[in-house]
Design an enzyme around this catalytic site. Structure first.
Site, PDB file in Angstrom:
ATOM      1  CB  SER A 119       3.565   7.769   2.702  1.00  0.00           C
ATOM      2  OG  SER A 119       4.177   6.547   3.062  1.00  0.00           O
ATOM      3  CE1 TYR A 164       2.424   6.028  -2.321  1.00  0.00           C
ATOM      4  CE2 TYR A 164       4.010   5.214  -0.711  1.00  0.00           C
ATOM      5  CZ  TYR A 164       2.734   5.674  -1.017  1.00  0.00           C
ATOM      6  OH  TYR A 164       1.782   5.780  -0.028  1.00  0.00           O
TER       7      TYR A 164
HETATM    8  N1  LIG Z   1      -2.436   2.228   3.738  1.00  0.00           N
HETATM    9  C1  LIG Z   1      -1.226   2.580   4.164  1.00  0.00           C
HETATM   10  O1  LIG Z   1      -0.522   1.791   4.823  1.00  0.00           O
HETATM   11  C2  LIG Z   1      -0.706   3.965   3.870  1.00  0.00           C
HETATM   12  C3  LIG Z   1       0.557   4.310   4.378  1.00  0.00           C
HETATM   13  C4  LIG Z   1       1.054   5.565   4.088  1.00  0.00           C
HETATM   14  C5  LIG Z   1       0.322   6.458   3.322  1.00  0.00           C
HETATM   15  N2  LIG Z   1      -0.892   6.089   2.837  1.00  0.00           N
HETATM   16  C6  LIG Z   1      -1.633   7.055   1.989  1.00  0.00           C
HETATM   17  O2  LIG Z   1      -2.972   7.088   2.386  1.00  0.00           O
HETATM   18  C7  LIG Z   1      -3.797   7.462   1.273  1.00  0.00           C
HETATM   19  C8  LIG Z   1      -5.005   6.556   1.206  1.00  0.00           C
HETATM   20  O3  LIG Z   1      -4.574   5.249   0.960  1.00  0.00           O
HETATM   21  P1  LIG Z   1      -5.366   3.939   1.407  1.00  0.00           P
HETATM   22  O4  LIG Z   1      -4.427   3.130   2.185  1.00  0.00           O
HETATM   23  O5  LIG Z   1      -6.689   4.271   1.947  1.00  0.00           O
HETATM   24  O6  LIG Z   1      -5.476   3.200  -0.030  1.00  0.00           O
HETATM   25  P2  LIG Z   1      -6.709   2.814  -0.952  1.00  0.00           P
HETATM   26  O7  LIG Z   1      -7.724   2.062  -0.181  1.00  0.00           O
HETATM   27  O8  LIG Z   1      -6.132   2.181  -2.171  1.00  0.00           O
HETATM   28  O9  LIG Z   1      -7.293   4.234  -1.295  1.00  0.00           O
HETATM   29  C9  LIG Z   1      -6.696   5.046  -2.263  1.00  0.00           C
HETATM   30  C10 LIG Z   1      -7.800   5.706  -3.036  1.00  0.00           C
HETATM   31  O10 LIG Z   1      -7.218   6.515  -4.061  1.00  0.00           O
HETATM   32  C11 LIG Z   1      -8.014   6.330  -5.207  1.00  0.00           C
HETATM   33  N3  LIG Z   1      -7.309   6.673  -6.439  1.00  0.00           N
HETATM   34  C12 LIG Z   1      -6.235   6.060  -6.979  1.00  0.00           C
HETATM   35  N4  LIG Z   1      -5.944   6.626  -8.164  1.00  0.00           N
HETATM   36  C13 LIG Z   1      -6.875   7.597  -8.364  1.00  0.00           C
HETATM   37  C14 LIG Z   1      -7.127   8.515  -9.417  1.00  0.00           C
HETATM   38  N5  LIG Z   1      -6.390   8.546 -10.533  1.00  0.00           N
HETATM   39  N6  LIG Z   1      -8.159   9.377  -9.288  1.00  0.00           N
HETATM   40  C15 LIG Z   1      -8.933   9.352  -8.183  1.00  0.00           C
HETATM   41  N7  LIG Z   1      -8.764   8.487  -7.173  1.00  0.00           N
HETATM   42  C16 LIG Z   1      -7.738   7.627  -7.261  1.00  0.00           C
HETATM   43  C17 LIG Z   1      -8.397   4.870  -5.189  1.00  0.00           C
HETATM   44  O11 LIG Z   1      -9.489   4.662  -6.049  1.00  0.00           O
HETATM   45  P3  LIG Z   1      -9.805   3.190  -6.628  1.00  0.00           P
HETATM   46  O12 LIG Z   1     -10.469   2.478  -5.493  1.00  0.00           O
HETATM   47  O13 LIG Z   1     -10.706   3.484  -7.786  1.00  0.00           O
HETATM   48  O14 LIG Z   1      -8.498   2.574  -7.005  1.00  0.00           O
HETATM   49  C18 LIG Z   1      -8.730   4.700  -3.728  1.00  0.00           C
HETATM   50  O15 LIG Z   1     -10.063   5.090  -3.470  1.00  0.00           O
HETATM   51  C19 LIG Z   1      -2.887   7.426   0.053  1.00  0.00           C
HETATM   52  O16 LIG Z   1      -2.541   8.738  -0.309  1.00  0.00           O
HETATM   53  C20 LIG Z   1      -1.664   6.675   0.528  1.00  0.00           C
HETATM   54  O17 LIG Z   1      -0.498   7.051  -0.154  1.00  0.00           O
HETATM   55  C21 LIG Z   1      -1.433   4.866   3.109  1.00  0.00           C
END
Ligand SMILES: NC(=O)c1ccc[n+]([C@@H]2O[C@H](COP(=O)([O-])OP(=O)(O)OC[C@H]3O[C@@H](n4cnc5c(N)ncnc54)[C@H](OP(=O)(O)O)[C@@H]3O)[C@@H](O)[C@H]2O)c1
Length: 320
Positions: free
Chosen positions: A161, A187
């Protein structure tokens, strides 16, 4: 010394995962997407399955994973999509997932993550964001190293990120035992660790044909923001600026992961950081774009690997 030219792809901030993978055939390739049952993980998995790959959604909520798998099967017509349990904050769960994996692994997308959570710790006393975002994925990838090596030219995708710009890895106190807990620093530290992992893993594994790259997916409204207030989110978007859309769709948010996982432009390329479907420039102070020098520092990358391996070994010793 001449710096390697940055990888430039014919895609932009607006490109979708489907556009990026268009024309690429992944038939016979086996893929794992962690956190594949929500947010950009779903669209990453859908695009890779749409290109013919066998995709395993590694998820902590198995019912959600199975629903997502069946939705992806319906929308892509690819029946080789399944869900398997994985809790990255639970080392026994990671070990069980690794033990259950059989055969080669061509693409591992380390996508799951938790952001800016209140102070929480795993049973080992590890800070939750570092434990989930970095240590869980470190254990998973190193445990699957043999499966990646036998695949021939495997890729590992480390979803980082722009928040990595908030903090280097603070080796003196990774788990916030001396300093006060600050959710965004935690984070940021974990997301810097995701980039450093790509640097050191590529160094160690390139001779096995494995390359590892990191990326910033963009800003996408997903479950990730569950701990962030609306006002704080608006402020973050205003600060981010950059000329792109205010928020990407999940399909656009998955595009850079899919590019890093599949583009022929990245053949043999590792240890780098991408955003908006292109390799990122060095960060300019005062901006929220680009990659911090500390995140690509080979010495910090080697140190993080050693420290991470020691943390996992200490737990294994206690358990054993
Ligand atoms: N969205 C943004 O704006 C953004 C920006 C920069 C970087 N990112 C990165 O993109 C990636 C995906 O994020 P997203 O935006 O798609 O968010 P998201 O919808 O919250 O997806 C994150 C996933 O990680 C899972 N997770 C969390 N803790 C876990 C654990 N202990 N074991 C296994 N799975 C776990 C969550 O499962 P649950 O559903 O069970 O909680 C969820 O499926 C992340 O690494 C995030 O840091 C996102």
């Amino acid at each position: 010394m001449t710096a390697n030219p940055l990888i430039a792809a014919p895609f932009t901030v607006h490109s979708t995962a489907a556009e990026v993978v268009d024309g690429i055939d992944l038939t016979g390739r086996r893929v794992i997407v962690t956190g594949g049952a929500s947010g950009i993980g779903i669209e990453t998995a859908r695009a890779l399955a749409g290109a013919g790959a066998e995709v395993t959604l590694a998820v902590r909520n198995l019912a959600a994973g199975e629903r997502t798998a069946s939705d992806i099967i319906t929308t892509t017509g690819n029946e080789h999509v399944l869900a398997a349990p994985l809790d990255l904050a639970d080392q026994e769960s990671v070990a069980s997932f690794i033990a259950a994996w059989d055969g080669p692994l061509h693409i591992l997308v380390n996508n799951a993550g938790v952001m800016a959570s209140p102070e929480m710790r795993t049973p080992e006393g590890w800070e939750l964001q570092f434990a989930t975002n970095h240590l869980g994925h470190f254990a998973l990838a190193t445990g699957l190293h043999r499966a990646l090596a036998v695949a021939g030219s495997a890729r590992v995708v480390s979803v980082s990120s722009s928040a990595h710009l908030r903090s280097p890895v603070v080796f003196e106190d990774i788990h916030f035992r001396q300093r006060g807990y600050e959710p965004w620093s935690a984070y940021g530290q974990s997301k810097t660790a995701n980039v450093l992992f790509a640097v050191e893993a590529t160094k160690r594994w390139a001779s096995d044909g494995i390359t590892v790259n990191a990326l910033m997916p963009g800003g996408i409204r997903t479950g990730l923001q569950r701990y962030v207030t609306g006002a704080e989110l608006d402020r973050m978007r205003a600060l981010a600026g950059g000329g792109g859309p205010a928020w990407k769709t999940p399909e656009q948010g998955a595009a850079t992961s899919v590019l890093v996982a599949t583009s022929p432009l990245l053949d043999g390329v590792g240890g780098r950081y991408f955003e908006d479907c292109n390799e990122a420039e060095p960060n300019q102070p005062g901006t929220r774009r680009g990659v911090a020098a500390y995140a690509l520092d080979p010495e910090a990358a080697a140190r993080l690997w050693q420290v991470s391996a020691e943390m996992l070994a200490a737990v294994a010793t206690v358990a054993g």
